[in-house]
Design an enzyme around this catalytic site. Structure first.
Site, PDB file in Angstrom:
ATOM      1  N   LYS A 291     -10.437   0.060  -2.239  1.00 19.99           N
ATOM      2  CA  LYS A 291     -10.184   0.091  -0.906  1.00 19.99           C
ATOM      3  C   LYS A 291     -10.376   1.628  -0.217  1.00 19.99           C
ATOM      4  CE  LYS A 291      -6.587  -1.545   2.839  1.00 19.99           C
ATOM      5  NZ  LYS A 291      -5.533  -1.793   2.904  1.00 19.99           N
TER       6      LYS A 291
ATOM      7  N   LYS B 231      -6.466   3.712  -2.894  1.00 20.02           N
ATOM      8  CA  LYS B 231      -7.201   3.311  -1.876  1.00 20.02           C
ATOM      9  C   LYS B 231      -7.579   4.754  -1.632  1.00 20.02           C
ATOM     10  CE  LYS B 231      -5.345   2.241   2.811  1.00 20.02           C
ATOM     11  NZ  LYS B 231      -4.430   1.655   2.604  1.00 20.02           N
TER      12      LYS B 231
ATOM     13  N   ASP C 224       0.776  -0.923   0.083  1.00 22.33           N
ATOM     14  CA  ASP C 224      -0.243  -0.256  -0.061  1.00 22.33           C
ATOM     15  C   ASP C 224       0.816   0.740  -0.381  1.00 22.33           C
ATOM     16  OD1 ASP C 224      -1.840  -1.679   0.758  1.00 22.33           O
ATOM     17  OD2 ASP C 224      -3.088  -0.695   2.375  1.00 22.33           O
TER      18      ASP C 224
END
Lengths: 779, 331
Positions: B267, B231, B168
């Site tokens: 996400k 995300k 991430d």
């Protein structure tokens, strides 16, 4: 299905709202309803069935009101009205507040009952209809509270007959009842025969709130009951429904002196520019045309997409349609419920079957039974196609394309209707340019179907007249508190004496900034009091009306000129009139045989000054709606106003109508005082020297009676006023039904043109339409 | 367990075997600059969505299980230790009490991944051995992303070497705020390259991007540069995942799929702590992107406390009685 199976399919499953409490309430009422008159239900009479359109089940039996019922209801309202008005604003506010509170306390019962009765999804009745209905009562509780302070000189109309449709049963009741009660009126309301149940529940709440008997009366039944109300001894009719019925009501009430507001059909454009947030615009369409199954008078039913993005937009739209869920309206996950009645369903089917376009229907599963119609998109249509012009009143969107902003405006305005419009663009310049140019009472920028009690709602053209909500909505439920006096007709003087003028002067009509001989080629001799011939006035005919209206329509740019410029021109007229005061005074005295000429000229100059002052001050407002939105209540000119001038005060009367109209940007076709026309034909010389653009003011002379119908029936005139001494109010109102132009007539009542009642806000209000422009914002 | 069953229960974590991985594309600034996001309209949609869809009873239980399978169970605290991470990993393997899962017929349910800082990757990988649950590492100078560029790239490489299957990354917000779209694209490209076979989730830190229009543009650029997921947040910004931001991002995902044929995952992270919120997010995905995006190769929740609320709801579903925290194992 097991949990692990659902884990795979990820279906929503069922999420039904329970109907138990609503059905129990119906049982408690005996499943049969009489009329609600004078605070009590009458025993049921001849009954008809009220069905759930989603299932066909009979929910209850309602009574068809008889003539005697309607008369009793009107009599009860009449009896209750003076005391209700005398209770005062703050007193009435308490009741309205109590009603709002009670509606809130029983919100879910109302919502479920509405959905059962109407077929709309429970989400809509729960989250939109019922909360908005409450909001109208809260808002108007406030209006009642403020009435005495903020609306001095206004009084209740009396008894209001109110006829509402089936698409928003409780909400339309609230829109009608709340302002009426706030202003001290009493009401006789007729809900639609398909959807009367929430009105019955509301009647029950009126009892619980301790509302004095007779203040609210509710009669049920079909259109025949509506006709009885229209014909009954009421002071006002407020109607929401089809244009066809609205027109009949206009004709039926013509000349009766009953105030009238009509909220009728629409074919509202939904304009998507290429710089719009297309995904949001697609989502907006869900709220525009698939809200309440498209059975919404202001539904965005005509999609206009800019050519360059049309394919992309329609692809997105079709995909969005695929995920709409149609079915049991009581299911909380349903987007589109049942159409209100099999009759309506057949009508929609028939209209779509006759389409020339390409029909796309969302491939959503439909329930096997019940009145369901799939969300439908018809593309490739043009303004010449019937479906781009006729209201379908169903979940059917008709689409076409455009190239430029001005073409979008032309296509949008190419309609008999003018209720609402949506404009989607991320460019503030485009949005704020287009919104005012759309012929509609409500415009939503980057949004759709936004409503609030603080923001006026209503249409122009054949979508009706009058506004509901906001301050402007109150004019529909109040009148001047002054006692009316009958107008004495003035006959022209007769004579036979000929007194040759040094040089013969020929009075003409004034059309398009030029003097024009009457089309018919006839003139009438005008005599003074002593029988002396003063000159000849042309006899205008329908052809002259036609020419004058054409000239007035051609002078459209006047509406777009600045208020400052319009004020300057009004001052200029005043200046030039004042310079010729002696001559005009003498002319008035000569014609009327009186001595008030000088006073009248002076008053006319002052009046011109007044409206020059008003030109840039009678402006719009920003309304406090409960969202992050600038809601503009813009004052727009009506367009072309035909006005029959008062017979008395031949100069002041003419100026009193002309000045407010042109100050607000209208163009006028004035018909001069019939007995004393020559001051008007002198007056055009003043106009000629005052920079008034040609066509802004047109002056006809002739018989008011003969010109009334050609003027009122002319399709390209937006409003007709009459302060004539001739008995033409009824024929004007009747003929105005053709294009449903707004009318302002004296009904044979006098007005003192020298007094305060001869000028001010009522004139400016009549000269303008309030357009509500919603501009939600956010960086 | 067969492959199909494993996929069915969301325990299969090699998405590239069922979905071609987004290779990215050349930066198309015309497309980026055309992205529009009307905040008011988006907020209206976001506000009405929870009222438009309702999921009840067995459907709700199934949806909540689905939510669990999509959770990146996360600990990102300065005091994380190998022991603390092991406890979390145990919870990841058995997110819901066994008797409750049995009652629901959902035995074998696990979370989507465990998400930690770099130094906790190895302990997490060890603790999850044999479970099939991947370890995700936050990286590139998380959360601010202001450490030297070469170190940020190196950090990715180290985490991949340590066994992280998902990385991430955080983008440089300043590139968005100053309109340096090329800089943003190049940076994301470099991060993607450094990830190798590990999947990369691009954290936009939407709470710091100023406008929804910036969110839309940054979403497109990260996808063009090869992000496997986009995300919302690090969880450390003052505003984290919201429905309006989600709507903008998943509409960008939809546009990207329409134009390229590649599915990019989504996400939302931070601030999603209630079972009801999870249901709303799932319905948002279902409505705007379709059922394909309801699986954990395309959808994850970045959350630490969400699981606890879902467990209580599931126990209520099974027993009919409202539950209590202490009846469920801590993670």
């Amino acid at each position: 299905m097991t949990v692990s199976e659902i884990y795979e399919t990820m279906d929503y499953g069922k999420a039904p709202e329970s109907a138990a409490d609503a059905l129990a309430w119906l049982v408690d009422q005996g499943d049969r309803f009489g009329q609600f008159i004078d605070g009590a239900f009458t025993p049921p009479g001849e009954v008809f069935e009220s069905r759930n359109p989603a299932t066909g089940e009979v929910l209850a039996h309602l009574s068809q009101a008889t003539k005697a019922d309607v008369e009793a209801a009107v009599a009860a309202a009449r009896k209750a009205q003076p005391k209700w008005e005398k209770l005062g604003g703050p007193g009435r506010a308490r009741y309205l507040y109590a009603l709002a509170r009670l509606m809130q306390k029983h919100a879910r019962l109302f919502a479920v009952l509405e959905t059962l009765d109407n077929g709309k999804p429970i989400r809509e009745s729960r989250d939109i209809d019922i909360p908005l209905a409450q909001r109208h009562f809260y808002y108007h509780a406030g209006m009642a509270q403020l009435m005495e302070a903020e609306l001095p000189g206004r009084a209740a109309l009396g008894v209001c007959g109110q006829i509402i449709p089936w698409n928003f049963p409780l909400l339309m009741l609230a829109w009608k009842v709340a302002p009426a009660l706030a202003m001290g009126n009493t009401v006789v309301l007729k809900p639609a025969e398909f959807t009367s149940l929430t009105a019955m529940l509301f009647a029950d709440l009126c009892r619980q709130a301790g509302l004095p008997n007779g203040v609210v009366n509710i009669v049920t039944g079909d259109g025949a009951v509506g006709e009885m109300i229209v014909a009954s001894d009421v002071d006002k009719i407020a109607f929401t429904g089809s244009t066809e019925v609205g027109r009949k009501i206009r004709e039926a009430t013509a000349g009766s002196g009953k105030a009238l507001t009509l909220e009728l059909g629409g074919k509202s454009p939904y304009i998507v520019f290429d710089d719009a947030d297309l995904d949001s615009a697609v989502e907006g369409l869900v709220d525009a045309i698939w809200f309440n199954q498209g059975q919404v008078c202001c539904a965005g039913s005509r999609l206009l997409v800019q050519e360059g993005v049309a394919d992309a937009f329609l692809t997105k739209l079709k995909r969005r349609m695929e995920t709409l869920r149609i079915g049991d309206p009581l299911d909380k996950s349903i987007d589109v419920g049942a159409v209100v009645d099999p009759v309506q369903l057949e009508r929609i089917r028939g209209m779509v079957a006759g389409s020339n376009g390409e029909v796309f229907q969302a491939p959503c599963p439909l329930p096997e039974a019940g009145c369901y119609y799939p969300p439908t998109l018809i593309t490739g249509l043009h303004p010449a196609d019937t479906l781009m012009q006729e209201e379908i009143f169903g979940p059917v969107l008709c689409a076409t394309t455009f190239r430029t902003p001005s073409e979008a405006i032309d296509v949008a305005n190419n309609t008999r209707y003018g209720l609402a419009a949506s404009v989607w663009s991320e460019n503030i310049n485009v949005a704020l340019d287009v919104a005012p140019k759309l012929v509609a009472g409500v415009v939503w920028v980057n949004g759709t179907n936004m409503f609030d009690a603080a923001a006026g709602f209503g249409g122009v053209r054949e979508s009706g007249f009058g506004r509901e909500g906001g301050w402007e909505g109150l004019t529909a439920y109040t009148k001047s508190a002054a006692k009316p006096k009958a107008l004495k007709p003035i006959a022209p003087f007769k004579g036979d004496q000929t007194e040759p003028q040094p040089v013969d002067r020929t009075a003409k009509l004034y059309i398009g900034g030029k003097q024009a001989r009457p089309d018919g080629g006839y003139a009438r001799d005008i005599y003074g009091k002593t029988g002396t011939l003063l000159g000849q006035a042309p006899i205008g005919s329908r052809k002259d009306v036609r020419n004058a209206v054409e000239a007035a329509q051609a002078a459209k740019s006047w509406a777009g000129s600045t208020a400052h410029l319009r004020a300057q021109i009004l001052y200029y007229i005043a200046e030039n009139l004042a310079a010729r005061e002696g001559e005009f005074a003498a002319r008035i005295n000569q014609m009327t045989g009186g001595k008030t000429g000088a006073k009248e000229v002076d008053a006319a100059v002052t009046r011109l000054f007044s409206y020059a002052a008003w030109a840039d001050k009678f402006d719009g407002q920003v309304r406090a709606v409960p969202s992050r939105t600038v809601a503009l209540a813009m004052r727009e000119p009506c367009g072309v106003i035909g006005a029959f001038c008062p017979d008395d005060a031949p100069l002041l009367g003419l100026v009193s109508l002309m000045a407010p109209a042109i100050a607000m940007g209208n163009r006028v076709v004035l018909v001069a005082s019939e007995p004393f026309p020559l001051v008007a034909t002198d007056f055009y010389q003043v106009l000629d020297t005052s920079d008034v653009p040609g066509g802004v003011v047109n002056i006809l002379t002739g018989s008011h009676k003969d010109l009334a119908v050609p003027m009122a029936s002319h399709m390209d005139i937006e409003a007709v006023w009459s302060f004539s001494g001739a008995d033409i109010s009824a024929s004007i109102e009747k003929a105005a039904a053709g294009n449903l132009k707004r009318t302002w007539v004296n009904n044979g009542q006098a007005r003192d043109w020298f007094a305060a009642e001869g000028e001010g806000r009522p004139f400016l209000e009549a000269a303008t339409e309030v357009k509500t422009v919603w501009v939600p914002y956010g960086a | 367990m067969t492959t199909t069953e494993a996929t069915a229960l969301g325990t299969h974590h090699l998405p590239q075997t069922i979905e071609p991985r987004n290779p990215g594309m050349a930066l198309d600034l015309d497309w980026v600059m055309q992205a529009r996001a009307n905040r008011s309209a988006i907020e209206r949609r976001a506000a009405s969505l929870p009222a438009r869809r309702s999921v009840k009873k067995d459907n709700q239980a199934a949806w909540l299980c689905r939510a669990i399978s999509c959770i990146d169970l996360t600990t990102l605290a300065g005091d994380d230790t190998a022991g603390r991470v092991a406890r979390l990993c145990a919870k990841a393997r058995q997110p819901v009490r066994a008797d409750l899962l049995a009652a629901l017929g959902m035995e074998g349910l696990t979370v989507g991944a465990v998400c930690v800082y770099h130094d906790m990757v190895e302990p997490a990988v060890a603790a999850l051995q044999g479970s099939g649950i991947p370890v995700a590492a936050v990286s590139t100078g998380f959360p601010a992303g202001l450490s030297p560029f070469h170190l940020r790239v190196a950090e990715i490489e180290e985490s991949v070497k340590a066994g992280a299957a998902e990385i991430d990354i955080v983008i440089s917000r300043r590139h968005v705020l100053t309109g340096n779209w090329q800089g943003l694209y190049d940076e994301m490209r470099a991060f993607r390259a450094a990830c190798g076979d590990a999947h990369v989730k691009a954290i936009l830190a939407t709470g710091e991007l100023g406008t929804l229009q910036n969110v839309a543009r940054a979403s497109l650029i990260c996808m063009m540069a090869g992000a496997d997921f986009i995300k919302t947040s690090t969880g450390k910004e003052s505003v984290n995942a919201t429905l309006p931001v989600s709507l903008v991002m998943i509409r960008a995902i939809r546009d990207y799929y329409d134009r390229t044929g590649y599915r990019v995952g989504y996400k939302p992270a931070g601030g999603i702590s209630k079972a009801k919120d999870a249901l709303v997010y799932l319905s948002l995905m279902k409505e705007e992107l379709g059922d394909r995006w309801l699986r954990n190769d395309m959808f994850r929740f970045g959350a630490s406390s969400l699981l606890g609320d879902i467990e209580r709801q599931l126990e209520h579903q099974v027993t009919g009685a409202y539950s209590a925290n202490w009846r469920h194992a801590m993670g």
